[in-house]
Design an enzyme around this catalytic site. Structure first.
Site, PDB file in Angstrom:
ATOM      1  N   THR A  34       0.826  -1.212   0.000  1.00 40.09           N
ATOM      2  CA  THR A  34       0.000   0.000   0.000  1.00 40.09           C
ATOM      3  C   THR A  34       0.857   1.258   0.000  1.00 40.09           C
ATOM      4  OG1 THR A  34      -1.736  -1.165   1.211  1.00 40.09           O
ATOM      5  CG2 THR A  34      -1.802   1.239   1.293  1.00 40.09           C
ATOM      6  N   GLY A  73       2.646  -3.042   8.260  1.00 37.66           N
ATOM      7  CA  GLY A  73       2.865  -3.318   9.682  1.00 37.66           C
ATOM      8  C   GLY A  73       4.340  -3.551   9.965  1.00 37.66           C
ATOM      9  N   GLU A 316      -6.361  -5.764   3.966  1.00 42.38           N
ATOM     10  CA  GLU A 316      -6.431  -7.013   3.197  1.00 42.38           C
ATOM     11  C   GLU A 316      -7.577  -7.006   2.221  1.00 42.38           C
ATOM     12  OE1 GLU A 316      -3.525  -8.873   4.144  1.00 42.38           O
ATOM     13  OE2 GLU A 316      -4.035  -8.841   2.042  1.00 42.38           O
TER      14      GLU A 316
HETATM   15  C1  LIG Z   1      -6.288 -16.048  13.574  1.00 37.36           C
HETATM   16  C2  LIG Z   1      -5.695 -15.320  12.429  1.00 37.36           C
HETATM   17  C3  LIG Z   1      -5.969 -13.848  12.470  1.00 37.36           C
HETATM   18  C4  LIG Z   1      -5.414 -13.217  11.223  1.00 37.36           C
HETATM   19  C5  LIG Z   1      -5.350 -11.757  11.275  1.00 37.36           C
HETATM   20  C6  LIG Z   1      -4.566 -11.199  10.130  1.00 37.36           C
HETATM   21  C7  LIG Z   1      -4.030  -9.873  10.517  1.00 37.36           C
HETATM   22  C8  LIG Z   1      -3.440  -9.186   9.337  1.00 37.36           C
HETATM   23  C9  LIG Z   1      -3.132  -7.795   9.733  1.00 37.36           C
HETATM   24  C10 LIG Z   1      -2.815  -6.881   8.830  1.00 37.36           C
HETATM   25  C11 LIG Z   1      -2.572  -7.281   7.433  1.00 37.36           C
HETATM   26  C12 LIG Z   1      -3.041  -6.255   6.472  1.00 37.36           C
HETATM   27  C13 LIG Z   1      -2.124  -6.316   5.294  1.00 37.36           C
HETATM   28  C14 LIG Z   1      -2.642  -5.586   4.130  1.00 37.36           C
HETATM   29  O1  LIG Z   1      -3.582  -4.866   4.170  1.00 37.36           O
HETATM   30  S1  LIG Z   1      -1.749  -5.957   2.716  1.00 37.36           S
HETATM   31  C15 LIG Z   1      -2.504  -4.979   1.484  1.00 37.36           C
HETATM   32  C16 LIG Z   1      -3.882  -5.508   1.120  1.00 37.36           C
HETATM   33  N1  LIG Z   1      -4.327  -4.874  -0.061  1.00 37.36           N
HETATM   34  C17 LIG Z   1      -5.330  -5.366  -0.791  1.00 37.36           C
HETATM   35  O2  LIG Z   1      -5.991  -6.322  -0.442  1.00 37.36           O
HETATM   36  C18 LIG Z   1      -5.566  -4.662  -2.100  1.00 37.36           C
HETATM   37  C19 LIG Z   1      -6.968  -4.907  -2.621  1.00 37.36           C
HETATM   38  N2  LIG Z   1      -7.009  -4.721  -4.060  1.00 37.36           N
HETATM   39  C20 LIG Z   1      -6.926  -5.799  -4.900  1.00 37.36           C
HETATM   40  O3  LIG Z   1      -6.787  -6.939  -4.504  1.00 37.36           O
HETATM   41  C21 LIG Z   1      -7.039  -5.520  -6.383  1.00 37.36           C
HETATM   42  O4  LIG Z   1      -6.645  -4.200  -6.665  1.00 37.36           O
HETATM   43  C22 LIG Z   1      -8.495  -5.701  -6.883  1.00 37.36           C
HETATM   44  C23 LIG Z   1      -9.445  -4.866  -6.080  1.00 37.36           C
HETATM   45  C24 LIG Z   1      -8.843  -7.143  -6.782  1.00 37.36           C
HETATM   46  C25 LIG Z   1      -8.604  -5.212  -8.319  1.00 37.36           C
HETATM   47  O5  LIG Z   1      -7.685  -5.954  -9.077  1.00 37.36           O
HETATM   48  P1  LIG Z   1      -7.377  -5.468 -10.557  1.00 37.36           P
HETATM   49  O6  LIG Z   1      -7.030  -4.034 -10.543  1.00 37.36           O
HETATM   50  O7  LIG Z   1      -6.418  -6.403 -11.167  1.00 37.36           O
HETATM   51  O8  LIG Z   1      -8.723  -5.467 -11.304  1.00 37.36           O
HETATM   52  P2  LIG Z   1      -9.805  -6.533 -11.638  1.00 37.36           P
HETATM   53  O9  LIG Z   1     -10.897  -6.405 -10.646  1.00 37.36           O
HETATM   54  O10 LIG Z   1     -10.086  -6.286 -13.072  1.00 37.36           O
HETATM   55  O11 LIG Z   1      -9.149  -8.003 -11.482  1.00 37.36           O
HETATM   56  C26 LIG Z   1      -8.526  -8.578 -12.600  1.00 37.36           C
HETATM   57  C27 LIG Z   1      -8.720 -10.058 -12.486  1.00 37.36           C
HETATM   58  O12 LIG Z   1      -7.943 -10.534 -11.385  1.00 37.36           O
HETATM   59  C28 LIG Z   1      -8.752 -11.333 -10.555  1.00 37.36           C
HETATM   60  N3  LIG Z   1      -8.217 -11.242  -9.205  1.00 37.36           N
HETATM   61  C29 LIG Z   1      -8.070 -10.123  -8.457  1.00 37.36           C
HETATM   62  N4  LIG Z   1      -7.522 -10.433  -7.276  1.00 37.36           N
HETATM   63  C30 LIG Z   1      -7.310 -11.778  -7.279  1.00 37.36           C
HETATM   64  C31 LIG Z   1      -6.771 -12.700  -6.317  1.00 37.36           C
HETATM   65  N5  LIG Z   1      -6.353 -12.300  -5.108  1.00 37.36           N
HETATM   66  N6  LIG Z   1      -6.695 -13.990  -6.658  1.00 37.36           N
HETATM   67  C32 LIG Z   1      -7.135 -14.400  -7.880  1.00 37.36           C
HETATM   68  N7  LIG Z   1      -7.676 -13.601  -8.840  1.00 37.36           N
HETATM   69  C33 LIG Z   1      -7.754 -12.297  -8.521  1.00 37.36           C
HETATM   70  C34 LIG Z   1     -10.129 -10.732 -10.695  1.00 37.36           C
HETATM   71  O13 LIG Z   1     -11.108 -11.661 -10.273  1.00 37.36           O
HETATM   72  C35 LIG Z   1     -10.162 -10.460 -12.174  1.00 37.36           C
HETATM   73  O14 LIG Z   1     -10.386 -11.682 -12.827  1.00 37.36           O
HETATM   74  P3  LIG Z   1     -11.297 -11.708 -14.157  1.00 37.36           P
HETATM   75  O15 LIG Z   1     -11.222 -13.132 -14.599  1.00 37.36           O
HETATM   76  O16 LIG Z   1     -12.660 -11.293 -13.726  1.00 37.36           O
HETATM   77  O17 LIG Z   1     -10.667 -10.719 -15.093  1.00 37.36           O
HETATM   78  C1  LIG Z   2      -4.297  -1.489  10.572  1.00 37.92           C
HETATM   79  C2  LIG Z   2      -3.876  -1.561   9.122  1.00 37.92           C
HETATM   80  C3  LIG Z   2      -2.822  -2.387   8.759  1.00 37.92           C
HETATM   81  C4  LIG Z   2      -2.408  -2.427   7.437  1.00 37.92           C
HETATM   82  N1  LIG Z   2      -1.326  -3.208   7.108  1.00 37.92           N
HETATM   83  C5  LIG Z   2      -0.874  -3.191   5.836  1.00 37.92           C
HETATM   84  C6  LIG Z   2       0.293  -3.943   5.476  1.00 37.92           C
HETATM   85  O1  LIG Z   2       0.887  -4.623   6.333  1.00 37.92           O
HETATM   86  N2  LIG Z   2       0.736  -3.893   4.200  1.00 37.92           N
HETATM   87  C7  LIG Z   2       0.100  -3.145   3.234  1.00 37.92           C
HETATM   88  O2  LIG Z   2       0.542  -3.132   2.088  1.00 37.92           O
HETATM   89  N3  LIG Z   2      -1.037  -2.432   3.534  1.00 37.92           N
HETATM   90  C8  LIG Z   2      -1.512  -2.440   4.806  1.00 37.92           C
HETATM   91  N4  LIG Z   2      -2.647  -1.719   5.126  1.00 37.92           N
HETATM   92  C9  LIG Z   2      -3.307  -0.911   4.095  1.00 37.92           C
HETATM   93  C10 LIG Z   2      -4.620  -1.549   3.659  1.00 37.92           C
HETATM   94  O3  LIG Z   2      -4.369  -2.712   2.934  1.00 37.92           O
HETATM   95  C11 LIG Z   2      -5.427  -0.559   2.823  1.00 37.92           C
HETATM   96  O4  LIG Z   2      -5.762   0.529   3.637  1.00 37.92           O
HETATM   97  C12 LIG Z   2      -6.680  -1.240   2.297  1.00 37.92           C
HETATM   98  O5  LIG Z   2      -6.332  -2.121   1.250  1.00 37.92           O
HETATM   99  C13 LIG Z   2      -7.731  -0.242   1.802  1.00 37.92           C
HETATM  100  O6  LIG Z   2      -7.209   0.506   0.747  1.00 37.92           O
HETATM  101  P1  LIG Z   2      -7.332   2.101   0.807  1.00 37.92           P
HETATM  102  O7  LIG Z   2      -6.800   2.547   2.095  1.00 37.92           O
HETATM  103  O8  LIG Z   2      -6.768   2.618  -0.463  1.00 37.92           O
HETATM  104  O9  LIG Z   2      -8.903   2.369   0.808  1.00 37.92           O
HETATM  105  P2  LIG Z   2      -9.790   3.035  -0.384  1.00 37.92           P
HETATM  106  O10 LIG Z   2      -9.863   2.078  -1.498  1.00 37.92           O
HETATM  107  O11 LIG Z   2      -9.297   4.402  -0.643  1.00 37.92           O
HETATM  108  O12 LIG Z   2     -11.186   3.027   0.383  1.00 37.92           O
HETATM  109  C14 LIG Z   2     -11.928   4.218   0.598  1.00 37.92           C
HETATM  110  C15 LIG Z   2     -13.361   3.996   0.087  1.00 37.92           C
HETATM  111  O13 LIG Z   2     -13.315   3.877  -1.341  1.00 37.92           O
HETATM  112  C16 LIG Z   2     -14.171   2.819  -1.764  1.00 37.92           C
HETATM  113  N5  LIG Z   2     -13.725   2.249  -3.023  1.00 37.92           N
HETATM  114  C17 LIG Z   2     -12.451   2.090  -3.437  1.00 37.92           C
HETATM  115  N6  LIG Z   2     -12.418   1.482  -4.632  1.00 37.92           N
HETATM  116  C18 LIG Z   2     -13.712   1.246  -4.983  1.00 37.92           C
HETATM  117  C19 LIG Z   2     -14.342   0.637  -6.108  1.00 37.92           C
HETATM  118  N7  LIG Z   2     -13.640   0.125  -7.126  1.00 37.92           N
HETATM  119  N8  LIG Z   2     -15.702   0.549  -6.116  1.00 37.92           N
HETATM  120  C20 LIG Z   2     -16.419   1.031  -5.076  1.00 37.92           C
HETATM  121  N9  LIG Z   2     -15.883   1.625  -3.985  1.00 37.92           N
HETATM  122  C21 LIG Z   2     -14.542   1.733  -3.949  1.00 37.92           C
HETATM  123  C22 LIG Z   2     -14.049   1.807  -0.618  1.00 37.92           C
HETATM  124  O14 LIG Z   2     -15.185   0.931  -0.605  1.00 37.92           O
HETATM  125  C23 LIG Z   2     -13.999   2.708   0.615  1.00 37.92           C
HETATM  126  O15 LIG Z   2     -15.339   2.969   1.052  1.00 37.92           O
HETATM  127  C24 LIG Z   2      -3.077  -1.653   6.449  1.00 37.92           C
HETATM  128  C25 LIG Z   2      -4.151  -0.843   6.818  1.00 37.92           C
HETATM  129  C26 LIG Z   2      -4.555  -0.796   8.150  1.00 37.92           C
HETATM  130  C27 LIG Z   2      -5.719   0.102   8.523  1.00 37.92           C
END
Ligand SMILES: CCCCCCCC/C=C\CCCC(=O)SCCNC(=O)CCNC(=O)[C@H](O)C(C)(C)COP(=O)(O)OP(=O)(O)OC[C@H]1O[C@@H](n2cnc3c(N)ncnc32)[C@H](O)[C@@H]1OP(=O)(O)O
Ligand SMILES: Cc1cc2nc3c(=O)[nH]c(=O)nc-3n(C[C@H](O)[C@H](O)[C@H](O)COP(=O)(O)OP(=O)(O)OC[C@H]3O[C@@H](n4cnc5c(N)ncnc54)[C@H](O)[C@@H]3O)c2cc1C
Length: 556
Positions: A34, A73, A316
């Site tokens: 991110t 993190g 996530e």
């Molecule tokens: C007891 C256990 C406790 C556990 C607690 C855990 C604690 C953890 C604490 C903190 C961790 C937090 C860490 C983070 O936050 S890391 C950062 C996380 N960030 C995200 O998740 C980002 C989200 N965004 C996305 O994943 C992508 O941008 C998207 C929203 C999916 C959009 O993808 P894209 O731009 O490529 O656009 P499309 O929607 O057109 O997707 C294209 C095709 O890809 C397929 N797709 C997307 N994602 C996946 C995937 N993960 N796996 C497989 N396929 C995927 C999608 O379906 C489209 O397919 P199609 O066939 O329709 O074209």
């Molecule tokens: C406690 C914490 C720990 C984290 N740890 C990590 C880490 O270890 N590593 C890491 O890489 N990241 C980490 N993150 C970041 C986290 O993964 C992102 O904040 C998360 O993926 C959300 O993305 P964003 O902040 O850009 O939200 P945004 O996407 O900007 O969300 C804002 C609003 O926009 C809306 N929105 C966005 N896109 C669309 C769409 N296509 N259609 C409709 N609505 C939409 C959402 O629904 C939401 O209401 C952490 C965040 C937190 C809070």
């Protein structure tokens, strides 16, 4: 996330190089994806990795303020290394987001390396002990072999080999979403434990003059707040087991280059992560408020539990975004079904003609039969998915492109994905109990939980069932009453059902949820230890309150 990414995205040589360092805690890593400007939209990430064939190195840069890595993190002060997700450039062409191992700090004095600016992002709502950080890269060079090359490669001369699936880079996120389903189950189990144990200890109000104050757990309204959430905690326990099983099976297939179920896994994990974290998030607040004023004390454990859990709805994969991902797949499945394709197990119901199965209002249906009610959840999900899918099709017929039609129907798509997830959870809960080897007494108690989960799930979403004529209004009322009738039966075993989670007091961190129920003495003891009570007269008296009082007293 650092280690799971290395385990999933390294070549065997890279595994041998990096993983022993991780397992022996010789390096500590984070997952730096991110950025300030992008978290959801991964293809919009701006960090760059340009390949230099002359030195066989990647040059990493944060070209803009919005490209600074933000949130990872333990990035701020702890991590020595990071997996950095960056746009790969080689031989003048961009190949999209790829993972790179980047050392951030010296292993001698822990100081940031040249080209690395790193620090903590500042206080947050929760996650206090976690130094979520920022990372700014300036012409920072890493060896070619630090790009994780299991799925895609850059050869010494800069030639790029693309992966079998571009989304394999996203694999770690899918894994953590599956873990978060488990995290939701645990958090809701903890909150239920605190609230139900405290509700058994707390006595309040006088129902009739002269009668002893009843335990608040005896009030039907308190039971109605807590017992469906207790049942949900059990439901989420079983669904996280099922989710992990599916993840493991599909991941094994992926490791054998069989990518046939990767989409189904992405859709299910996205929907369940969003559904369970949203429900748990709301449920934590219901549990807190059910404990009255003491629920608001840090001593209850609820403030930290909520503040640390609530970002599960955001990180996530932000929940709405993930529900849309799930719905996007469901729409594709409807199309596939209409073209005669066989659908995978978790979505096969979308090819059934469920509409003919039930029509609301027919008398004599057994509304307490769980198998029958699960078929109504199935019909609700199928109706909502087909309704949203038809909306998309009508958008396209009206001249929109697919992206525009999906966006225009997105409110309905989210509802459809929620209904799909809810059906999967309810079905899994009921089916898991059938497979459970347990005494008839235990089966009976768990059946009560599954029943109140299924009944209350319909009661809280009765509009969905009535609008589609799946249930008549009177049938919905009957099911709502069935849930209420179960509450006194569940009351008998409620404390045992939370004791069964076996949280140690040290883990629960709650005076209200203490196993021994000795709440009041320990609340008073807890208060005595408050920093404000180190002195009877707080030092601030002498600086502020004292002079103020004395000045005003002289006016009397
Ligand atoms: C007891 C256990 C406790 C556990 C607690 C855990 C604690 C953890 C604490 C903190 C961790 C937090 C860490 C983070 O936050 S890391 C950062 C996380 N960030 C995200 O998740 C980002 C989200 N965004 C996305 O994943 C992508 O941008 C998207 C929203 C999916 C959009 O993808 P894209 O731009 O490529 O656009 P499309 O929607 O057109 O997707 C294209 C095709 O890809 C397929 N797709 C997307 N994602 C996946 C995937 N993960 N796996 C497989 N396929 C995927 C999608 O379906 C489209 O397919 P199609 O066939 O329709 O074209
Ligand atoms: C406690 C914490 C720990 C984290 N740890 C990590 C880490 O270890 N590593 C890491 O890489 N990241 C980490 N993150 C970041 C986290 O993964 C992102 O904040 C998360 O993926 C959300 O993305 P964003 O902040 O850009 O939200 P945004 O996407 O900007 O969300 C804002 C609003 O926009 C809306 N929105 C966005 N896109 C669309 C769409 N296509 N259609 C409709 N609505 C939409 C959402 O629904 C939401 O209401 C952490 C965040 C937190 C809070």
């Amino acid at each position: 996330m650092f280690i799971p990414t290395l385990e999933r995205q390294c070549t065997s040589e890279q595994r041998e190089k990096f993983l022993p360092l991780c397992y022996d805690y010789r390096i500590i890593g984070t997952y730096a994806q991110t950025e300030l400007g992008h978290g959801t939209f991964l293809r919009g990430l701006e960090t760059t990795a340009h390949y230099d064939p002359n030195t066989q190195e990647f040059i990493l840069n944060s070209p803009t303020i919005s490209s600074i890595k933000w949130w990872p993190g333990a990035l701020g002060k702890t991590s020595t290394h990071a997996v950095v997700l960056a746009q790969l450039y080689t031989l003048g062409k961009c190949h999209g987001i790829h993972p790179f191992v980047v050392q951030l700090r010296s292993l001698d004095d822990h100081k940031p390396l040249r080209g690395i600016t790193v620090g903590d992002i500042g206080p947050k709502m929760g996650f206090g002990p976690n130094d979520n950080g920022y990372l700014k890269l300036h012409k920072h060079r890493i060896p070619r072999t630090n790009m994780l090359m299991k799925y895609s490669q850059v050869s010494p001369d800069g030639t790029y080999t693309k992966p079998p699936r571009s989304t394999l880079t996203y694999g770690t996120m899918t894994f953590v979403r599956v873990l978060i389903v488990h995290g939701s189950a645990i958090a809701l189990a903890k909150a239920s434990t605190i609230a139900i144990r405290y509700s058994a200890v707390r006595r309040q109000s006088e129902l009739r003059p002269g009668e002893p104050e009843p335990q608040i757990l005896s009030y039907p309204t308190q039971q109605h707040k807590l017992f469906p959430l207790l049942a949900t905690a059990y439901a989420f326990h079983f669904v996280q087991l099922a989710m992990m099983k599916i993840y493991t099976d599909v991941n094994d297939q992926i490791n054998n280059s069989n990518f046939s179920r990767i989409q189904e896994l992405h859709a299910l994990s996205s929907g369940l992560k969003a559904f369970t974290s949203w429900v748990t998030n709301a449920g934590l607040e219901v549990c807190r408020m059910s404990c009255g004023g003491h629920g608001y004390s840090q001593a209850s454990g609820f403030p930290r539990l909520y503040a640390d859990f609530t970002p599960s709805c955001t990180y996530e994969g932000e929940n709405t975004v993930l529900m849309l991902q799930s719905a996007r797949y469901l729409v594709k499945c409807v199309r596939d079904a209409r073209s005669g394709k066989t659908l995978p197990g978790t979505v096969s119901y979308l090819s059934e003609d469920v509409s003919a199965v039930h029509s609301g209002g027919s008398s004599g249906r057994d509304l307490s039969n769980l198998d029958f009610l699960i078929s109504l959840y199935k019909q609700r999900a199928s109706n909502q998915v087909h309704f949203a899918s038809d909306k998309v099709d009508r958008g396209i017929s009206a001249g929109m492109d697919l992206v525009g039609a999906l966006n225009s129907a997105s409110v309905h798509l989210v509802s459809a994905a929620k209904a799909h997830s809810h059906y999967f959870i309810a079905k899994t809960f009921v089916e898991s109990l059938k497979l459970l080897k347990a005494s008839s007494e235990l089966q009976n108690v768990l059946h009560q939980l599954a029943s109140v989960y299924v009944f209350e799930g319909i009661a809280q979403s009765s509009g969905d069932f009535i609008e589609d004529y799946i249930l008549s209004g009177s049938e919905a009322k009957t099911i709502r009453q069935l849930a209420v009738d179960l509450l006194p039966l569940i009351r008998v075993n409620a404390v045992s059902l939370v004791d069964a989670f076996s949280f140690r007091d040290e883990v629960l961190q709650s005076v209200l949820g203490r196993y021994d129920g000795n709440v009041y003495e320990n609340l008073f003891k807890w208060a005595q230890n408050s920093p404000l009570n180190k002195t009877d007269v707080h030092p601030s008296y002498h600086k502020y309150l004292g002079p103020l009082l004395k000045r005003n007293q002289s006016k009397l």
